[in-house]
Motif scaffolding. Structure first.
Motif, PDB file in Angstrom:
ATOM      1  N   LEU A 243       0.830  -1.199   0.000  1.00  0.00           N
ATOM      2  CA  LEU A 243       0.000   0.000   0.000  1.00  0.00           C
ATOM      3  C   LEU A 243       0.865   1.251   0.000  1.00  0.00           C
ATOM      4  O   LEU A 243       0.581   2.217  -0.714  1.00  0.00           O
ATOM      5  CB  LEU A 243      -0.918   0.005   1.235  1.00  0.00           C
ATOM      6  CG  LEU A 243      -2.100  -0.960   1.216  1.00  0.00           C
ATOM      7  CD1 LEU A 243      -2.752  -1.030   2.597  1.00  0.00           C
ATOM      8  CD2 LEU A 243      -3.135  -0.546   0.175  1.00  0.00           C
ATOM      9  N   SER A 244       1.935   1.221   0.774  1.00  0.00           N
ATOM     10  CA  SER A 244       2.802   2.395   0.917  1.00  0.00           C
ATOM     11  C   SER A 244       3.577   2.709  -0.360  1.00  0.00           C
ATOM     12  O   SER A 244       3.726   3.881  -0.731  1.00  0.00           O
ATOM     13  CB  SER A 244       3.796   2.188   2.077  1.00  0.00           C
ATOM     14  OG  SER A 244       3.116   2.066   3.297  1.00  0.00           O
ATOM     15  N   ASP A 245       4.096   1.666  -1.029  1.00  0.00           N
ATOM     16  CA  ASP A 245       4.925   1.935  -2.212  1.00  0.00           C
ATOM     17  C   ASP A 245       4.135   1.948  -3.529  1.00  0.00           C
ATOM     18  O   ASP A 245       4.710   2.108  -4.604  1.00  0.00           O
ATOM     19  CB  ASP A 245       6.090   0.943  -2.298  1.00  0.00           C
ATOM     20  CG  ASP A 245       5.658  -0.510  -2.537  1.00  0.00           C
ATOM     21  OD1 ASP A 245       4.531  -0.733  -3.007  1.00  0.00           O
ATOM     22  OD2 ASP A 245       6.455  -1.419  -2.229  1.00  0.00           O
ATOM     23  N   GLY A 246       2.805   1.785  -3.438  1.00  0.00           N
ATOM     24  CA  GLY A 246       1.972   1.902  -4.622  1.00  0.00           C
ATOM     25  C   GLY A 246       1.817   0.630  -5.445  1.00  0.00           C
ATOM     26  O   GLY A 246       1.147   0.641  -6.486  1.00  0.00           O
ATOM     27  N   THR A 247       2.405  -0.481  -4.984  1.00  0.00           N
ATOM     28  CA  THR A 247       2.318  -1.725  -5.744  1.00  0.00           C
ATOM     29  C   THR A 247       0.880  -2.217  -5.859  1.00  0.00           C
ATOM     30  O   THR A 247       0.429  -2.642  -6.933  1.00  0.00           O
ATOM     31  CB  THR A 247       3.189  -2.820  -5.095  1.00  0.00           C
ATOM     32  OG1 THR A 247       4.552  -2.390  -5.070  1.00  0.00           O
ATOM     33  CG2 THR A 247       3.087  -4.131  -5.868  1.00  0.00           C
ATOM     34  N   ALA A 249      -1.796  -0.411  -5.705  1.00  0.00           N
ATOM     35  CA  ALA A 249      -2.521   0.508  -6.592  1.00  0.00           C
ATOM     36  C   ALA A 249      -2.271   0.145  -8.058  1.00  0.00           C
ATOM     37  O   ALA A 249      -3.192   0.185  -8.883  1.00  0.00           O
ATOM     38  CB  ALA A 249      -2.088   1.946  -6.323  1.00  0.00           C
ATOM     39  N   LYS A 250      -1.028  -0.229  -8.390  1.00  0.00           N
ATOM     40  CA  LYS A 250      -0.704  -0.624  -9.768  1.00  0.00           C
ATOM     41  C   LYS A 250      -1.436  -1.908 -10.163  1.00  0.00           C
ATOM     42  O   LYS A 250      -1.944  -2.023 -11.280  1.00  0.00           O
ATOM     43  CB  LYS A 250       0.812  -0.810  -9.912  1.00  0.00           C
ATOM     44  CG  LYS A 250       1.602   0.482  -9.856  1.00  0.00           C
ATOM     45  CD  LYS A 250       3.093   0.216  -9.976  1.00  0.00           C
ATOM     46  CE  LYS A 250       3.895   1.514  -9.892  1.00  0.00           C
ATOM     47  NZ  LYS A 250       5.360   1.259  -9.941  1.00  0.00           N
ATOM     48  N   SER A 252      -4.218  -2.870  -8.916  1.00  0.00           N
ATOM     49  CA  SER A 252      -5.617  -2.464  -9.032  1.00  0.00           C
ATOM     50  C   SER A 252      -5.892  -1.809 -10.381  1.00  0.00           C
ATOM     51  O   SER A 252      -6.880  -2.122 -11.054  1.00  0.00           O
ATOM     52  CB  SER A 252      -5.971  -1.501  -7.900  1.00  0.00           C
ATOM     53  OG  SER A 252      -7.249  -0.951  -8.091  1.00  0.00           O
ATOM     54  N   GLU A 253      -5.030  -0.881 -10.799  1.00  0.00           N
ATOM     55  CA  GLU A 253      -5.206  -0.202 -12.085  1.00  0.00           C
ATOM     56  C   GLU A 253      -5.144  -1.198 -13.236  1.00  0.00           C
ATOM     57  O   GLU A 253      -5.876  -1.070 -14.229  1.00  0.00           O
ATOM     58  CB  GLU A 253      -4.125   0.872 -12.268  1.00  0.00           C
ATOM     59  CG  GLU A 253      -4.238   2.060 -11.319  1.00  0.00           C
ATOM     60  CD  GLU A 253      -5.352   3.020 -11.706  1.00  0.00           C
ATOM     61  OE1 GLU A 253      -6.000   2.799 -12.758  1.00  0.00           O
ATOM     62  OE2 GLU A 253      -5.585   3.991 -10.968  1.00  0.00           O
ATOM     63  N   ASP A 259      -8.089   2.836  -8.889  1.00  0.00           N
ATOM     64  CA  ASP A 259      -7.388   2.484  -7.664  1.00  0.00           C
ATOM     65  C   ASP A 259      -8.398   2.163  -6.571  1.00  0.00           C
ATOM     66  O   ASP A 259      -9.056   3.060  -6.039  1.00  0.00           O
ATOM     67  CB  ASP A 259      -6.482   3.644  -7.232  1.00  0.00           C
ATOM     68  CG  ASP A 259      -5.666   3.327  -5.982  1.00  0.00           C
ATOM     69  OD1 ASP A 259      -5.745   2.183  -5.483  1.00  0.00           O
ATOM     70  OD2 ASP A 259      -4.945   4.227  -5.501  1.00  0.00           O
ATOM     71  N   THR A 261      -7.578   0.780  -3.741  1.00  0.00           N
ATOM     72  CA  THR A 261      -6.924   0.742  -2.428  1.00  0.00           C
ATOM     73  C   THR A 261      -7.284   1.951  -1.580  1.00  0.00           C
ATOM     74  O   THR A 261      -6.945   2.015  -0.409  1.00  0.00           O
ATOM     75  CB  THR A 261      -5.387   0.674  -2.578  1.00  0.00           C
ATOM     76  OG1 THR A 261      -4.900   1.900  -3.134  1.00  0.00           O
ATOM     77  CG2 THR A 261      -4.988  -0.494  -3.474  1.00  0.00           C
ATOM     78  N   LYS A 262      -7.980   2.932  -2.205  1.00  0.00           N
ATOM     79  CA  LYS A 262      -8.440   4.119  -1.489  1.00  0.00           C
ATOM     80  C   LYS A 262      -9.964   4.214  -1.641  1.00  0.00           C
ATOM     81  O   LYS A 262     -10.512   3.730  -2.633  1.00  0.00           O
ATOM     82  CB  LYS A 262      -7.783   5.381  -2.063  1.00  0.00           C
ATOM     83  CG  LYS A 262      -6.265   5.376  -1.950  1.00  0.00           C
ATOM     84  CD  LYS A 262      -5.681   6.594  -2.649  1.00  0.00           C
ATOM     85  CE  LYS A 262      -4.158   6.585  -2.566  1.00  0.00           C
ATOM     86  NZ  LYS A 262      -3.571   7.746  -3.286  1.00  0.00           N
TER      87      LYS A 262
END
Length: 266
Positions: A243-247, A249-250, A252-253, A259, A261-262
């Motif tokens: 979650l912190s490094d955006g993995t 989110a990627k 998810s996209e 995204d 995750t939010k």
């Protein structure tokens, strides 16, 4: 002659002993850190499904592969069709983790442990496009198709709170779209992400998504209580790092084109 034979015999015994020691040490090395988790996955495309090659694919598969890399845990996927089969698999010990979209509900909160939250999910109603339904209230006295679990909990509570607007709840083992087309029921709940995927693929034309959110939830992974706390800590650390490094989110996209995750709006 006897001395030579004895010497050769001793050399052979020593050689065999050294070979045995090497084999034992090799076996011990393969067992060190050889931790494995079996994760269930099912038929929810794009969340988790079998692709054209009959291999596990989707958001949950990519997520758990990454958790495995970061935690050092070997991840194995087990395919199940239907929510009853998923819950039966963890209750019987066939799997360690449920790879399904779910949240902590009263029905399961005491049965399992749970991972940290990894995503958000919104569920709304879907019907045929030519129906004039705009809200749950429009479904009073009508049949809707639901799966057991959190959805049945929601609608049972809804019926209790709205006795004059009760909705008839049914289930099916058939194709939900075919049965909707045949008029076996009027609507069914669906995640926004799944409906958006249908729209991208040009498969949503006969249908519409309508009304307020039936469920807005924080998704977690149910974990068998037999899984050690140390392993659960590894899982949660991997999730928090992703979650912190955006993995996440990627991932998810890649699967949802948004995204998840939010918190997100409809």
């Amino acid at each position: 002659m006897k001395r030579k034979f004895l010497a050769l015999f001793l050399i052979l015994v020593l050689a065999l002993g050294l070979t045995a020691c090497k084999d034992n040490s090799k076996e011990a090395e393969t067992k060190v850190g050889d931790e494995k988790l079996i994760v269930s996955m099912g038929t929810n495309n794009p969340y988790g499904f079998l692709n054209d090659e009959e291999k596990p694919d989707g958001f949950v598969v990519d997520t758990w592969k990454e958790i495995g890399k970061r935690s050092g845990i070997n991840i194995e996927f087990q395919y199940f069709d239907g929510m009853d089969a998923h819950y039966g698999s963890i209750d019987s010990g066939k799997v360690d983790v449920l790879g399904i979209q779910t949240a902590i509900t009263d029905a399961i909160k005491d049965k399992y442990d749970f991972s940290d939250r990894y995503a958000y999910n919104i569920i709304r109603m879907v019907s045929l496009k030519d129906k004039d339904y705009e809200s749950l209230a429009d479904l009073a006295g009508k049949k809707i198709c639901i799966a057991p679990g959190k959805l049945s909990e929601f609608f049972e509570a809804y019926n209790s709170e709205n006795p004059d607007k009760k909705i008839e709840l049914v289930t099916t083992e058939g194709n939900i779209y075919e049965e909707l087309d045949l008029g076996r029921f009027e609507a069914f709940p669906m995640t926004i992400m799944s409906f958006e995927k249908m729209q991208r693929e040009g498969k949503a034309e006969p249908y519409k998504m309508f009304g307020e959110a039936v469920i807005t939830e924080e998704n977690v992974f149910p974990i068998n209580k037999s899984v050690s706390k140390d392993t659960q800590e590894k899982i949660n650390k991997a999730i928090q790092d992703m979650l912190s490094d955006g993995t996440l989110a990627k991932i998810s996209e890649k699967w949802y084109n948004r995204d998840v995750t939010k918190p997100f709006e409809e």
